[in-house]
Design a protein around this motif. Structure first.
Motif, PDB file in Angstrom:
ATOM      1  N   SER A 262       0.902  -1.218  -0.056  1.00  0.00           N
ATOM      2  CA  SER A 262       0.017   0.064   0.034  1.00  0.00           C
ATOM      3  C   SER A 262       0.881   1.119   0.122  1.00  0.00           C
ATOM      4  O   SER A 262       0.422   2.359  -0.253  1.00  0.00           O
ATOM      5  CB  SER A 262      -0.920   0.015   1.288  1.00  0.00           C
ATOM      6  N   GLY A 263       2.129   1.118   0.251  1.00  0.00           N
ATOM      7  CA  GLY A 263       2.730   2.393   0.437  1.00  0.00           C
ATOM      8  C   GLY A 263       4.197   2.059   1.035  1.00  0.00           C
ATOM      9  O   GLY A 263       4.596   1.119   1.486  1.00  0.00           O
ATOM     10  N   ILE A 264       4.965   3.425   1.653  1.00  0.00           N
ATOM     11  CA  ILE A 264       5.992   3.356   2.336  1.00  0.00           C
ATOM     12  C   ILE A 264       5.797   4.382   3.460  1.00  0.00           C
ATOM     13  O   ILE A 264       5.135   5.414   3.248  1.00  0.00           O
ATOM     14  CB  ILE A 264       7.357   3.572   1.478  1.00  0.00           C
ATOM     15  N   ALA A 265       6.620   4.186   4.412  1.00  0.00           N
ATOM     16  CA  ALA A 265       6.731   5.294   5.437  1.00  0.00           C
ATOM     17  C   ALA A 265       8.005   5.994   5.417  1.00  0.00           C
ATOM     18  O   ALA A 265       9.165   5.311   5.516  1.00  0.00           O
ATOM     19  CB  ALA A 265       6.382   4.758   6.981  1.00  0.00           C
ATOM     20  N   VAL A 266       8.215   7.237   5.302  1.00  0.00           N
ATOM     21  CA  VAL A 266       9.530   7.863   5.100  1.00  0.00           C
ATOM     22  C   VAL A 266       9.338   9.396   6.089  1.00  0.00           C
ATOM     23  O   VAL A 266       8.310  10.005   5.899  1.00  0.00           O
ATOM     24  CB  VAL A 266       9.767   8.490   3.674  1.00  0.00           C
ATOM     25  N   ASN A 267      10.259   9.331   7.093  1.00  0.00           N
ATOM     26  CA  ASN A 267      10.489  10.640   7.894  1.00  0.00           C
ATOM     27  C   ASN A 267       9.049  11.006   8.436  1.00  0.00           C
ATOM     28  O   ASN A 267       8.377  11.969   8.292  1.00  0.00           O
ATOM     29  CB  ASN A 267      10.747  11.832   7.047  1.00  0.00           C
ATOM     30  N   GLY A 268       8.275   9.943   9.047  1.00  0.00           N
ATOM     31  CA  GLY A 268       7.003   9.974   9.701  1.00  0.00           C
ATOM     32  C   GLY A 268       6.009  10.262   8.869  1.00  0.00           C
ATOM     33  O   GLY A 268       4.829  10.547   9.159  1.00  0.00           O
ATOM     34  N   GLN A 269       6.039   9.948   7.352  1.00  0.00           N
ATOM     35  CA  GLN A 269       4.872  10.453   6.391  1.00  0.00           C
ATOM     36  C   GLN A 269       4.548   9.375   5.994  1.00  0.00           C
ATOM     37  O   GLN A 269       5.285   8.381   5.473  1.00  0.00           O
ATOM     38  CB  GLN A 269       5.427  11.289   5.263  1.00  0.00           C
ATOM     39  N   LEU A 270       3.327   9.027   5.717  1.00  0.00           N
ATOM     40  CA  LEU A 270       2.954   7.780   4.745  1.00  0.00           C
ATOM     41  C   LEU A 270       2.706   8.109   3.288  1.00  0.00           C
ATOM     42  O   LEU A 270       2.135   9.122   2.974  1.00  0.00           O
ATOM     43  CB  LEU A 270       1.495   7.160   5.170  1.00  0.00           C
ATOM     44  N   ILE A 271       3.331   7.495   2.516  1.00  0.00           N
ATOM     45  CA  ILE A 271       3.260   7.780   0.952  1.00  0.00           C
ATOM     46  C   ILE A 271       2.830   6.458   0.249  1.00  0.00           C
ATOM     47  O   ILE A 271       3.448   5.443   0.147  1.00  0.00           O
ATOM     48  CB  ILE A 271       4.869   7.871   0.402  1.00  0.00           C
ATOM     49  N   PRO A 272       1.521   6.632  -0.269  1.00  0.00           N
ATOM     50  CA  PRO A 272       0.640   5.560  -1.023  1.00  0.00           C
ATOM     51  C   PRO A 272       1.505   5.252  -2.325  1.00  0.00           C
ATOM     52  O   PRO A 272       2.000   6.011  -3.014  1.00  0.00           O
ATOM     53  CB  PRO A 272      -0.620   6.182  -1.096  1.00  0.00           C
ATOM     54  N   GLY A 273       1.530   4.068  -2.729  1.00  0.00           N
ATOM     55  CA  GLY A 273       2.016   3.523  -4.037  1.00  0.00           C
ATOM     56  C   GLY A 273       1.495   2.217  -4.386  1.00  0.00           C
ATOM     57  O   GLY A 273       0.861   1.236  -3.615  1.00  0.00           O
ATOM     58  N   ASP A 274       1.450   1.860  -5.745  1.00  0.00           N
ATOM     59  CA  ASP A 274       1.013   0.787  -6.095  1.00  0.00           C
ATOM     60  C   ASP A 274       2.075  -0.455  -6.261  1.00  0.00           C
ATOM     61  O   ASP A 274       1.873  -1.584  -6.050  1.00  0.00           O
ATOM     62  CB  ASP A 274       0.376   0.859  -7.616  1.00  0.00           C
ATOM     63  N   VAL A 275       3.230   0.128  -6.409  1.00  0.00           N
ATOM     64  CA  VAL A 275       4.416  -0.786  -6.719  1.00  0.00           C
ATOM     65  C   VAL A 275       5.532  -0.368  -5.856  1.00  0.00           C
ATOM     66  O   VAL A 275       5.747   1.136  -5.702  1.00  0.00           O
ATOM     67  CB  VAL A 275       4.928  -1.194  -8.072  1.00  0.00           C
ATOM     68  N   VAL A 276       6.252  -1.311  -5.167  1.00  0.00           N
ATOM     69  CA  VAL A 276       7.367  -0.837  -4.239  1.00  0.00           C
ATOM     70  C   VAL A 276       8.676  -1.634  -4.900  1.00  0.00           C
ATOM     71  O   VAL A 276       8.386  -2.781  -4.939  1.00  0.00           O
ATOM     72  CB  VAL A 276       7.159  -0.892  -2.708  1.00  0.00           C
ATOM     73  N   ILE A 277       9.703  -1.011  -5.211  1.00  0.00           N
ATOM     74  CA  ILE A 277      10.751  -1.684  -5.606  1.00  0.00           C
ATOM     75  C   ILE A 277      11.959  -1.277  -4.480  1.00  0.00           C
ATOM     76  O   ILE A 277      12.148  -0.372  -4.471  1.00  0.00           O
ATOM     77  CB  ILE A 277      11.084  -1.249  -6.957  1.00  0.00           C
ATOM     78  N   CYS A 278      12.329  -2.559  -3.912  1.00  0.00           N
ATOM     79  CA  CYS A 278      13.445  -2.378  -2.736  1.00  0.00           C
ATOM     80  C   CYS A 278      14.655  -2.565  -3.460  1.00  0.00           C
ATOM     81  O   CYS A 278      15.188  -3.642  -3.725  1.00  0.00           O
ATOM     82  CB  CYS A 278      13.092  -3.437  -1.767  1.00  0.00           C
ATOM     83  N   ASN A 279      15.434  -1.367  -3.236  1.00  0.00           N
ATOM     84  CA  ASN A 279      16.868  -1.594  -3.684  1.00  0.00           C
ATOM     85  C   ASN A 279      17.838  -1.551  -2.542  1.00  0.00           C
ATOM     86  O   ASN A 279      19.281  -1.685  -2.470  1.00  0.00           O
ATOM     87  CB  ASN A 279      17.320  -0.257  -4.752  1.00  0.00           C
ATOM     88  N   SER A 280      17.215  -1.677  -1.331  1.00  0.00           N
ATOM     89  CA  SER A 280      17.868  -1.964   0.044  1.00  0.00           C
ATOM     90  C   SER A 280      18.623  -3.334  -0.277  1.00  0.00           C
ATOM     91  O   SER A 280      17.744  -4.238  -0.576  1.00  0.00           O
ATOM     92  CB  SER A 280      17.083  -1.607   1.130  1.00  0.00           C
ATOM     93  N   ASP A 281      19.566  -3.707   0.341  1.00  0.00           N
ATOM     94  CA  ASP A 281      20.159  -5.048   0.828  1.00  0.00           C
ATOM     95  C   ASP A 281      19.061  -5.552   1.192  1.00  0.00           C
ATOM     96  O   ASP A 281      18.299  -5.235   2.227  1.00  0.00           O
ATOM     97  CB  ASP A 281      21.280  -4.832   1.643  1.00  0.00           C
ATOM     98  N   VAL A 282      18.845  -6.978   0.901  1.00  0.00           N
ATOM     99  CA  VAL A 282      17.739  -7.635   1.165  1.00  0.00           C
ATOM    100  C   VAL A 282      17.540  -8.049   2.769  1.00  0.00           C
ATOM    101  O   VAL A 282      16.617  -7.978   3.434  1.00  0.00           O
ATOM    102  CB  VAL A 282      17.421  -8.862   0.376  1.00  0.00           C
ATOM    103  N   LYS A 283      18.797  -8.281   3.264  1.00  0.00           N
ATOM    104  CA  LYS A 283      18.923  -8.437   4.874  1.00  0.00           C
ATOM    105  C   LYS A 283      18.356  -7.266   5.555  1.00  0.00           C
ATOM    106  O   LYS A 283      17.511  -7.740   6.558  1.00  0.00           O
ATOM    107  CB  LYS A 283      20.307  -9.019   5.176  1.00  0.00           C
TER     108      LYS A 283
END
Ligand SMILES: Cc1cc2nc3c(=O)[nH]c(=O)nc-3n(C[C@H](O)[C@H](O)[C@H](O)COP(=O)(O)OP(=O)(O)OC[C@H]3O[C@@H](n4cnc5c(N)ncnc54)[C@H](O)[C@@H]3O)c2cc1C
Length: 487
Positions: A262-283
């Motif tokens: 449904s989205g991501i949380a950044v700096n205390g804000q909720l950002i809605p999205g349809d797709v999230v692509i995670c480029n952070s190291d998986v661990k």
């Protein structure tokens, strides 16, 4: 109707490539990056008149960069220029042997005959075998998700299976090199390719002998403005396509609801999205961003790849005997890898890599000077005393280079900085400062890597920790594999 929204967590090279691909697909794309700058490991540092590419230095398969411009309807040359290098590497050995690894096959075979006094036809055949492994396996193994059944129901997979006897699947890189080459120095040169994805040649499967073909067959290249121009030109392209970059924006959580993003949380804000692509190291992604998702235990327990200790040295002298890439080999390679992966420390006689971008990009160092990027492979961080190790490695490196080059290096260093596993982890959130996610020191390692997709609808993973290869080209490929899966 409003465009669907894609949110990218991290602006490493795979995050930027994913942003470009999603924008081309018609998504409204926003990238959230913890640092104040893009690029992750592919970044830059300036030091008293010297410019250093901070991380990657070896550039192969430039067509994966160019492909992103073409896909966007742009001419790659307007944004990004590079040249093929006539020599891949200068190799120095303690006994005084010096060998230039020419890109051109005939020149290389002549050099090997002259310097090592062996029949070079074995090397010729070994390189042909590397090409065969590449041709038989790259489409099935590198360019598709290994975790989708549909990937395995193809002609490419059948072709790969038909070539199994030649793929060295059931032996190690070192054993395959020992069998195929007729000189210990050639074996050492070919064993070194295991370090291109942070692995141990005495453990890694022989199929990794695909790597020499990337360098010798396809070629070694270097960007005209240095490695960081890959990041710069791709960010420029992404911005022209309408991608928005948010810096100093660490994503705190990837939010899912009923198995759907449904989205991501950044700096205390909720950002809605349809797709999230995670480029952070998986661990760290499972540890910190996906706290409510069950982590795939086996994937996350894999041994990390090696890390690096790097000294950035401004050198007030020019060295005609050195090239863009130079290796000063240890006398005991097996012991170096044993110390690294079993003792989790560093040999007193480590193999030293010296990269000098000012050999190609003259403006990277003041007149009469050179910018030395001096790297030793080290274990990932498991709590070693890195300050003490750094001082020891620095001293051993200087003594080794003094011995082989017959110089007083300390007196030539006019400015310096360093990077170690702790800094790598801090600056890129890469688990334990590993350069390539997990190692390939196991025959099945590639299959235990995390897939590019997830059970959560709309969540995808890209970057070095989710591709069996690691390295820039394969990070770019991971972005292709993941975004091709997005409907
Ligand atoms: C010293 C060194 C030498 C190397 N040499 C070579 C080489 O010669 N050739 C080669 O091909 N490869 C080399 N590599 C490997 C290569 O750099 C990597 O494979 C590649 O750059 C990894 O890119 P990536 O997209 O996986 O992400 P990374 O570069 O790891 O970037 C991930 C980004 O995500 C950001 N991020 C993470 N978590 C969050 C969060 N929660 N919120 C927001 N942002 C977040 C990070 O800040 C970072 O910017 C080297 C690496 C190093 C460090």
């Amino acid at each position: 109707m409003e465009n669907k929204k894609a949110l990218i967590v991290g602006s490493g090279i795979a995050g930027i490539a994913s942003a470009i691909r999603m924008a081309v697909k018609g998504y409204a794309v926003s990238v959230y990056e913890a640092n104040a700058y893009p690029g992750g490991k592919l970044t830059v540092m300036e030091l008293d008149g010297y410019r250093f590419d901070a991380g990657p230095s070896l550039f192969t398969m430039p067509h994966f960069v160019e492909e992103l411009f073409r896909l966007s309807g742009k001419d790659p040359e307007t944004y990004f220029q590079y040249a093929k290098m006539p020599v891949a590497c200068h190799y120095f050995f303690e006994d005084g042997t010096f060998l230039r690894y020419f890109s051109d096959r005939k020149s290389l075979l002549n050099e090997v005959k002259a310097k090592l006094n062996v029949d070079p036809s074995k090397l010729d055949q070994h390189l042909n075998r590397s090409e065969l492994i590449f041709k038989a396996s790259h489409k099935a193994f590198l360019e598709r998700s290994l975790h989708k059944i549909s990937s395995h129901l193809t002609i490419d997979t059948l072709n790969c299976i038909a070539h199994i006897p030649w793929l060295n699947l059931f032996t190690t890189m070192h054993k395959a090199n020992l069998k195929g080459l007729n000189h210990p120095k050639l074996v050492q040169i070919f064993d070194r390719y295991a370090t291109y994805n942070g692995s141990n040649p005495y453990k890694a499967p022989g199929i990794l002998n695909i790597i020499p073909h990337l360098e010798s067959g396809i070629g070694t290249y270097f960007p005209r403005k240095g490695m960081h121009s890959i990041t710069k030109s791709l960010v420029q392209l992404a911005e022209e396509l309408g991608v928005t970059f948010h810096y100093n924006s660490r994503v705190d959580e990837i939010i899912e609801h009923e198995k759907k993003i449904s989205g991501i949380a950044v700096n205390g804000q909720l950002i809605p999205g349809d797709v999230v692509i995670c480029n952070s190291d998986v661990k760290p992604a499972y540890r910190y961003l996906l706290k409510h998702t069950k982590a795939p235990k086996r994937t996350l327990e894999q041994e990390p790849s090696s890390s690096a200790m790097i000294f950035y040295w401004g050198i007030r002298k020019e060295f005609p005997q050195l090239d863009l890439h130079n290796i000063f080999f240890t006398e005991d390679y097996e012991e170096e890898f044993r110390m690294m992966f079993e003792e989790r420390t560093v040999s007193d006689d480590p193999t030293v890599y010296v990269h000098i971008s000012s050999k190609v990009v003259r403006s990277d160092a003041p007149d009469g000077c050179e910018n030395w990027f001096v790297m030793v492979n080290v274990p990932s961080n498991s709590g070693q005393d890195w300050d003490a190790l750094r001082l020891k490695i620095r001293q051993n490196v200087i003594q080794k280079l003094n011995r082989i080059l017959k110089i007083d290096l300390e007196s030539l260093i006019e400015t310096e900085d360093f990077l170690d596993p702790v800094r790598i982890e801090k600056r890129t959130s890469s688990y334990a400062g590993a350069l390539y996610g997990s190692s390939s020191n196991d025959r099945m390692a590639a299959f235990f890597r995390h897939p590019n997709f997830s059970k959560t609808k709309g969540l995808y993973f890209v970057g070095g920790s989710v591709h069996p290869g690691g390295g820039i080209p394969l990070c770019l490929l991971s972005a292709k594999i993941a975004t091709d899966l997005v409907p």
